[in-house]
Design a protein around this motif. Structure first.
Motif, mmCIF file in Angstrom:
data_model
loop_
_atom_site.group_PDB
_atom_site.id
_atom_site.type_symbol
_atom_site.label_atom_id
_atom_site.label_comp_id
_atom_site.label_asym_id
_atom_site.label_seq_id
_atom_site.Cartn_x
_atom_site.Cartn_y
_atom_site.Cartn_z
ATOM 1 N N ARG A 4 0.764 -1.166 -0.052
ATOM 2 C CA ARG A 4 -0.079 0.011 -0.110
ATOM 3 C C ARG A 4 0.674 1.389 -0.174
ATOM 4 N N LEU A 5 1.897 1.169 0.767
ATOM 5 C CA LEU A 5 2.842 2.344 0.769
ATOM 6 C C LEU A 5 3.383 2.582 -0.360
ATOM 7 N N LEU A 6 3.963 1.756 -1.176
ATOM 8 C CA LEU A 6 4.713 2.050 -2.646
ATOM 9 C C LEU A 6 3.800 2.788 -3.316
ATOM 10 N N HIS A 32 13.717 12.450 1.812
ATOM 11 C CA HIS A 32 12.348 13.045 1.925
ATOM 12 C C HIS A 32 10.898 12.308 1.340
ATOM 13 N N SER A 33 11.243 11.118 1.394
ATOM 14 C CA SER A 33 10.019 10.242 0.845
ATOM 15 C C SER A 33 9.713 9.002 1.870
ATOM 16 N N PHE A 34 8.167 9.034 2.047
ATOM 17 C CA PHE A 34 8.055 8.035 3.106
ATOM 18 C C PHE A 34 6.679 7.071 2.629
ATOM 19 N N VAL A 35 6.875 5.825 3.135
ATOM 20 C CA VAL A 35 5.625 5.362 3.055
ATOM 21 C C VAL A 35 5.179 4.931 4.490
ATOM 22 N N THR A 36 3.750 5.171 4.767
ATOM 23 C CA THR A 36 3.517 4.728 6.271
ATOM 24 C C THR A 36 2.237 3.968 6.017
ATOM 25 N N PHE A 37 1.691 3.270 7.226
ATOM 26 C CA PHE A 37 0.629 2.548 7.022
ATOM 27 C C PHE A 37 -0.082 2.718 8.376
ATOM 28 N N LYS A 38 -1.542 2.444 8.423
ATOM 29 C CA LYS A 38 -2.392 2.521 9.405
ATOM 30 C C LYS A 38 -3.503 1.256 9.281
ATOM 31 N N GLY A 43 -9.858 -3.436 16.582
ATOM 32 C CA GLY A 43 -11.267 -2.504 16.364
ATOM 33 C C GLY A 43 -11.440 -1.548 17.417
ATOM 34 N N VAL A 44 -10.502 -1.365 18.056
ATOM 35 C CA VAL A 44 -10.440 -0.341 19.260
ATOM 36 C C VAL A 44 -9.609 1.122 18.925
ATOM 37 N N SER A 45 -8.234 0.848 18.279
ATOM 38 C CA SER A 45 -7.424 1.439 18.080
ATOM 39 C C SER A 45 -6.513 1.348 16.663
ATOM 40 N N TYR A 46 -5.712 1.931 16.539
ATOM 41 C CA TYR A 46 -4.587 1.615 15.377
ATOM 42 C C TYR A 46 -3.347 1.331 15.517
ATOM 43 N N VAL A 47 -2.541 0.562 14.771
ATOM 44 C CA VAL A 47 -1.158 0.443 14.790
ATOM 45 C C VAL A 47 -0.783 1.227 13.565
ATOM 46 N N LEU A 48 0.381 2.184 13.953
ATOM 47 C CA LEU A 48 1.001 3.000 12.608
ATOM 48 C C LEU A 48 2.323 2.779 12.627
ATOM 49 N N GLY A 49 2.817 2.944 11.396
ATOM 50 C CA GLY A 49 4.107 2.563 11.087
ATOM 51 C C GLY A 49 4.679 2.833 9.829
ATOM 52 N N GLY A 50 5.887 2.676 9.459
ATOM 53 C CA GLY A 50 6.385 3.333 8.280
ATOM 54 C C GLY A 50 7.519 2.140 7.813
ATOM 55 N N PHE A 51 7.860 2.521 6.227
ATOM 56 C CA PHE A 51 9.072 2.070 5.702
ATOM 57 C C PHE A 51 9.871 2.920 5.156
ATOM 58 N N ASP A 180 -4.428 0.905 5.468
ATOM 59 C CA ASP A 180 -4.415 2.193 4.724
ATOM 60 C C ASP A 180 -2.856 2.756 4.772
ATOM 61 N N LEU A 181 -2.713 3.070 3.443
ATOM 62 C CA LEU A 181 -1.155 3.568 3.273
ATOM 63 C C LEU A 181 -1.109 5.122 2.738
ATOM 64 N N ASN A 182 -0.219 5.650 3.463
ATOM 65 C CA ASN A 182 0.112 6.892 2.936
ATOM 66 C C ASN A 182 1.621 7.309 2.342
ATOM 67 N N ILE A 183 1.587 7.812 1.054
ATOM 68 C CA ILE A 183 3.032 7.856 0.577
ATOM 69 C C ILE A 183 2.939 9.252 0.160
ATOM 70 N N VAL A 184 4.498 9.716 0.368
ATOM 71 C CA VAL A 184 4.822 11.045 0.320
ATOM 72 C C VAL A 184 6.194 11.099 -0.539
ATOM 73 N N LEU A 185 6.098 11.494 -1.517
ATOM 74 C CA LEU A 185 7.355 11.503 -2.585
ATOM 75 C C LEU A 185 7.825 12.869 -2.803
ATOM 76 N N GLU A 186 9.049 12.979 -2.727
ATOM 77 C CA GLU A 186 9.659 14.273 -3.098
ATOM 78 C C GLU A 186 10.756 13.926 -4.094
ATOM 79 N N GLY A 187 10.880 14.431 -5.384
ATOM 80 C CA GLY A 187 11.716 14.190 -6.200
ATOM 81 C C GLY A 187 12.613 15.312 -6.942
ATOM 82 N N VAL A 188 13.928 15.031 -7.236
ATOM 83 C CA VAL A 188 14.787 16.031 -7.594
ATOM 84 C C VAL A 188 14.787 15.790 -9.220
ATOM 85 N N GLN A 189 14.617 16.999 -9.906
ATOM 86 C CA GLN A 189 14.864 16.975 -11.303
ATOM 87 C C GLN A 189 16.005 16.699 -11.704
ATOM 88 N N GLN A 190 16.333 15.743 -13.007
ATOM 89 C CA GLN A 190 17.520 15.168 -13.310
ATOM 90 C C GLN A 190 18.186 16.139 -14.301
#
Length: 190
Positions: A4-6, A32-38, A43-51, A180-190
């Motif tokens: 999901r993160l990717l 500056h790029s991240f993949v996180t999950f929830k 059913g009472v809360s969430y585990v959050l993490g990332g790669f 649920d995945l959340n992905i934040v990508l920052e790219g540098v123009q080549q």
């Protein structure tokens, strides 16, 4: 979870790059790029993490067709961090990610529908040794010159994955069937 993160990160990068003046290649800035999950915990809360995002490229042409936009990204599954060492060890085990066998996940885009502000990125996610199509909703965060003379663009993507679709069958109950995945990508123009 990693799959999901990717996908969200790749989708965001493709969809949001339409603001550039011409076709450009961007190298994903892994610091500056991240993949996180929830995922639901009982059913009472969430585990959050990332790669960690280990590599990726974004190619787009704002004047081209959606088919001209391309994204690839790779995530290190062994980098899993959920803020609890024993849980992380279990999540890396054969019960879940089996990182001794499947140490990475990757996404390669196949199409994009949207405009310069965002849209839906479709592509193939390889996760847990299985490749399946997924969709990522993407939004452009911004773009512009950086303080070092380069040009950067940033994107955010979200996706919902069902790990069992990729062969991960450890049953944590119906509340934890999707991630649920959340992905934040920052790219540098080549």
């Amino acid at each position: 979870m990693k799959t999901r993160l990717l996908s969200p990160v790749l989708a965001a990068a493709l969809a949001l790059s339409a603001g550039a003046a011409s076709a450009a290649d961007y190298a994903v800035d892994t610091t500056h790029s991240f993949v996180t999950f929830k995922v639901s915990h009982l059913g009472v809360s969430y585990v959050l993490g990332g790669f960690d995002v280990t590599s990726g490229t974004i190619t787009f042409d704002p004047e081209g067709t959606p088919a001209d936009q391309k994204v690839t990204v790779e995530v290190d599954l062994t980098s899993l961090d959920s803020n609890h060492a024993e849980r992380d060890k279990h999540l890396r085990s054969s019960d879940f990610l089996n990182t001794d066998v499947n140490s990475s996940a990757s996404f390669t885009s196949t199409s994009f529908e949207g405009d310069a502000t965002g849209g839906v990125l479709k592509g193939d996610l390889t996760f847990f040794g299985t490749t399946k199509p997924i969709e990522v909703s993407v939004t452009k965060v911004g773009e512009g010159k950086d303080p070092w003379g380069g040009y950067r663009a940033g994107f955010e993507g979200t996706a919902k994955l069902t790990p069992a679709d990729f062969g991960m069958n450890y049953n944590l109950g119906p509340a934890a069937a999707t991630v649920d995945l959340n992905i934040v990508l920052e790219g540098v123009q080549q």
